[in-house]
Scaffold this active site. Structure first.
Site, short mmCIF file in Angstrom:
data_model
loop_
_atom_site.label_atom_id
_atom_site.label_comp_id
_atom_site.label_asym_id
_atom_site.label_seq_id
_atom_site.Cartn_x
_atom_site.Cartn_y
_atom_site.Cartn_z
N LYS A 1 0.76 -1.06 0.02
CA LYS A 1 0.05 0.05 0.06
C LYS A 1 0.78 1.24 -0.05
O LYS A 1 0.50 2.12 -1.02
CB LYS A 1 -0.86 0.03 1.41
CG LYS A 1 -1.85 -1.17 1.05
CD LYS A 1 -2.78 -1.46 2.28
CE LYS A 1 -3.68 -2.57 2.05
NZ LYS A 1 -4.29 -2.97 3.24
N GLN B 1 -4.40 -1.70 9.87
CA GLN B 1 -4.30 -3.19 9.04
C GLN B 1 -4.78 -4.15 9.94
O GLN B 1 -4.54 -4.50 10.88
CB GLN B 1 -2.63 -3.46 8.75
CG GLN B 1 -2.61 -4.81 7.87
CD GLN B 1 -3.18 -4.52 6.61
OE1 GLN B 1 -3.05 -3.78 5.89
NE2 GLN B 1 -3.99 -5.64 6.06
N ASP C 1 -10.77 2.77 4.59
CA ASP C 1 -11.09 1.69 4.53
C ASP C 1 -12.71 1.44 4.52
O ASP C 1 -12.78 0.24 4.04
CB ASP C 1 -10.34 0.63 5.56
CG ASP C 1 -9.32 -0.23 5.06
OD1 ASP C 1 -9.22 -0.29 3.97
OD2 ASP C 1 -8.47 -0.34 6.06
#
Ligand code: NAP
Length: 292
Positions: free
Chosen positions: A54, A98, A121
């Site tokens: 990412k 994450q 997200d």
């Protein structure tokens, strides 16, 4: 029949070029350079790889990335304090924690601590709640399911009125994918480990999304001829001929289903590249919103 292959890598690359252009246009117009903060707790090797990928993708498109790593035994308070600092940092437009987090941490509370304006997200309960409500729009949509919808549209699927079946009901893929398909006016069935006659339900689908985590489970005779099949699954299977001793396969038996479906994503090379692209798009949108 041989299905059209939906090339997620090529579609994702095209979209990333657009993001790169829009990033430079934003900066040139006096706006901020988009910034993504990643929070990695612990040393899970897969998570380390995903975070690295990412950050690398950000660098390539001119998005700043700010990596934060906390140790395996970080407390709930430490993680939430970091998230709150990032919420207050004007250089940060997106915060990515994450997942999965180490056992003992309260994932829901940590995701809730992220400001919904920086929830790139799309996992904040308010964003998910808005996705589930008629007439409400989330600020961000989870990236993997959003990628599935983009791929379906790019492949020419007619979603309105289509029978869609999603196999899997996870918070990060199956459930938001089903909610997005409802927003597209599909008639949606959600399947899971207790579903009866799964092959029969799948055979009803004009659009079939597999997000199960079971290698090559969806077989050719589970699929309606001409259906659009999106394979989210990424599973390692042993392969002594491969350099690493394993290879990646999807949840769909590609060789069988390609003979029946109208269009299909390969895995790898289908949904995977779209996930990071969605994150980059969301970070850009957040910076554009901050500028306006
Ligand atoms: P997950 O949280 O483990 O959820 C799996 C879902 O599949 C659950 O809802 C489960 O049902 C259902 N399921 C499991 N076995 C089943 C069976 N035999 N029959 C019917 N349903 C069954 O997994 P996930 O996080 O959603 O991920 C799914 C797959 O997508 C994995 O291969 C993962 O690696 C991949 N993935 C890919 C990306 C990408 O960017 N390409 C991103 C995320 C995930 P229950 O709810 O009843 O347990």
């Amino acid at each position: 029949m041989t299905a059209k292959i939906i090339d997620g890598t090529a579609i994702a690359e095209e979209l990333r070029q657009e993001v790169a252009k829009d990033v430079e246009a934003l900066v040139a117009s006096g706006g901020p350079r988009p910034g993504l903060a990643t929070v990695l707790v612990g040393e899970n090797p897969a998570s380390q790889t995903y975070v690295r990928m990412k950050q690398k993708a950000c660098d390539k498109l001119g998005i700043e990335s700010f990596g934060h790593v906390l140790s395996d035994d970080a407390s709930q308070e430490e993680v939430e304090t970091l998230v709150k600092e990032l919420n207050a940092d004007p250089k940060v437009h997106g915060i990515l924690v994450q997942l999965p987090l180490p056992a003992g941490l309260d994932e829901e509370a940590i995701l809730r601590a992220i400001s919904i304006e920086k929830d790139v997200d799309g996992f904040h309960p308010i964003n998910i709640g808005r996705l589930a409500q008629k007439g409400r729009e989330p600020l961000f949509v989870p990236c993997t399911p959003a990628g599935c919808i983009v791929l379906l549209k790019k492949a020419g699927a007619k979603l309105e009125g289509a029978r869609a079946v999603v196999v899997g009901r996870s918070n990060i893929v199956g459930m938001p994918a089903a909610l997005l398909l409802v927003k597209e006016n599909c008639t949606v069935t959600i399947c899971h480990s207790r579903t009866q006659d799964l092959p029969g339900v799948c055979r009803e689908a004009d659009v079939l999304i597999a997000a199960i985590g079971r290698p090559q489970m969806i077989k050719g005779d589970w699929v309606k001829p001409g259906a659009y099949v999106i394979d989210v699954g990424t599973n390692r299977v042993d392969d002594p001929t491969a350099k690493r001793g394993y290879r990646l396969v999807g949840d769909v038996d590609f060789d069988e289903v390609v003979e029946v479906a109208g269009a299909i994503t390969p895995s790898p090379g289908g949904v995977g590249p779209m996930t990071i692209t969605g994150l980059l798009q969301n970070t850009l949108r957040s910076a554009q919103r901050a500028a306006s």
